[in-house]
Motif scaffolding. Structure first.
Motif, short mmCIF file in Angstrom:
data_model
loop_
_atom_site.label_atom_id
_atom_site.label_comp_id
_atom_site.label_asym_id
_atom_site.label_seq_id
_atom_site.Cartn_x
_atom_site.Cartn_y
_atom_site.Cartn_z
N PHE A 1 0.85 -1.20 0.00
CA PHE A 1 0.00 0.00 0.00
C PHE A 1 0.88 1.24 0.00
O PHE A 1 2.07 1.17 0.32
N THR A 2 0.27 2.37 -0.35
CA THR A 2 0.99 3.66 -0.35
C THR A 2 0.41 4.54 0.75
O THR A 2 -0.81 4.59 0.92
N VAL A 3 1.28 5.20 1.49
CA VAL A 3 0.84 6.14 2.52
C VAL A 3 1.01 7.56 2.00
O VAL A 3 2.09 7.90 1.51
N PHE A 4 -0.04 8.36 2.12
CA PHE A 4 0.03 9.77 1.75
C PHE A 4 -0.12 10.61 3.00
O PHE A 4 -0.95 10.32 3.86
N LEU A 5 0.66 11.67 3.04
CA LEU A 5 0.62 12.59 4.18
C LEU A 5 0.34 13.98 3.62
O LEU A 5 1.04 14.44 2.71
#
Ligand SMILES: Nc1ncnc2c1ncn2[C@@H]1O[C@H](COP(=O)(O)OP(=O)(O)O)[C@@H](O)[C@H]1O
Ligand SMILES: CC(C)(COP(=O)(O)O)[C@@H](O)C(=O)NCCC(=O)O
Ligand SMILES: [K+]
Length: 249
Positions: free
Chosen positions: A212-216
């Protein structure tokens, strides 16, 4: 040129983009409608052809802003509206209209960029986390007080926590245990935010492993970036979703 606005509970983020050249002409963060008009009018080159808005403010406040924009620039603003499904993502709320529009657009932007499962962490007035599966199901999320709310609750509901903004800023040069009230509160609240971010990451890992990709995003994203080093910091994630929800060409 297009004026884009992201109206949060504390601030309005704005930018003017040149669609044909895919360039940004200007942008900023302001705390009132009047300040916004001042800055955008001040952009000498601003000849606006359109405006799109996302707002988590009341219908009335948003309508007032649209009227001001129509008067100042002669363009009718398009306001992003809730949707059950868009750009391959299905809204996970029982009542899709209740999902905050900033969250929805950040989710659309994130799924578009990740093209797979993603976790969006947005740190503004409130701290928000949202989960989208690889096949575009928005699984829901979490909301809790962000930095400005944690701070102001402590100041409002205690008698001896009082300090000014300048000392608050100075206190955040380190996260060591505080040796003054301002350090103890400011650092404590940052650790709360970091704990929030880490817990969301654990949830995502439990669901998806490492896939998965984490966006901040959000104004306080810099406060937690060290706690989630794998995150993609995308300050304009809501604007990515706004362009998808309100195409103007
Ligand atoms: N230039 C800036 N002006 C004001 N706040 C900023 C700025 N840069 C970062 N911040 C931080 O951003 C937070 C607000 O985040 P934001 O995402 O704009 O909130 P909201 O969307 O709820 O209005 C503030 O608590 C502040 O700490
Ligand atoms: C959760 C929010 C208050 C966050 O606002 P923000 O921190 O961006 O100013 C906003 O997304 C909102 O009003 N949402 C509606 C409630 C919900 O999403 O369930
Ligand atoms: K916001």
């Amino acid at each position: 040129m297009i004026l884009e606005l992201d109206c949060g509970n504390s601030f309005i983020k704005w930018r003017v983009i040149h669609t044909a050249e895919a360039t940004m002409v200007g942008g900023g963060i302001v705390d009132s409608d009047q300040a916004l008009l001042g800055e955008v009018i001040g952009l000498a080159t601003a000849r606006l052809t359109a405006c799109r808005i996302v707002s988590v403010r009341s219908e009335e406040e948003t309508a007032v802003l649209c009227t001001l924009i129509a008067q100042a620039f002669g363009v009718q603003a398009r306001v992003a509206q809730p949707a059950i499904q868009m750009a391959g993502v299905r809204n996970g709320y029982e009542d899709y209209q209740r999902l905050g529009m900033d969250r929805w657009l950040a989710v659309l932007g994130a799924y578009h960029l990740a093209k797979g499962a993603c976790l969006v962490i947005d740190l503004g007035t409130a701290a928000k986390a949202d989960f989208v599966s690889a096949d575009g199901e928005h699984l829901g999320g979490y909301i809790c007080p962000g930095m400005p709310l944690m701070r102001s609750q402590l100041r409002t509901h205690t008698r001896r926590i009082r300090y000014d903004d300048a000392s608050a800023e100075r206190a955040l040069t380190s996260l060591q245990p505080g040796r003054s009230t301002v350090e103890a509160v400011e650092r404590g609240c940052v650790l709360m935010l970091q704990g929030f971010a880490r817990t969301q990451l654990e949830q995502a890992r439990a669901q998806w492993g490492d896939d998965f990709t984490v966006f901040l995003t959000g104004g306080d994203a810099p406060l937690v970036r060290d706690a989630v080093p794998m995150a993609r910091v995308v300050p304009d994630l809501v604007f990515v979703g706004l362009a998808m929800a309100c195409p103007l060409d």
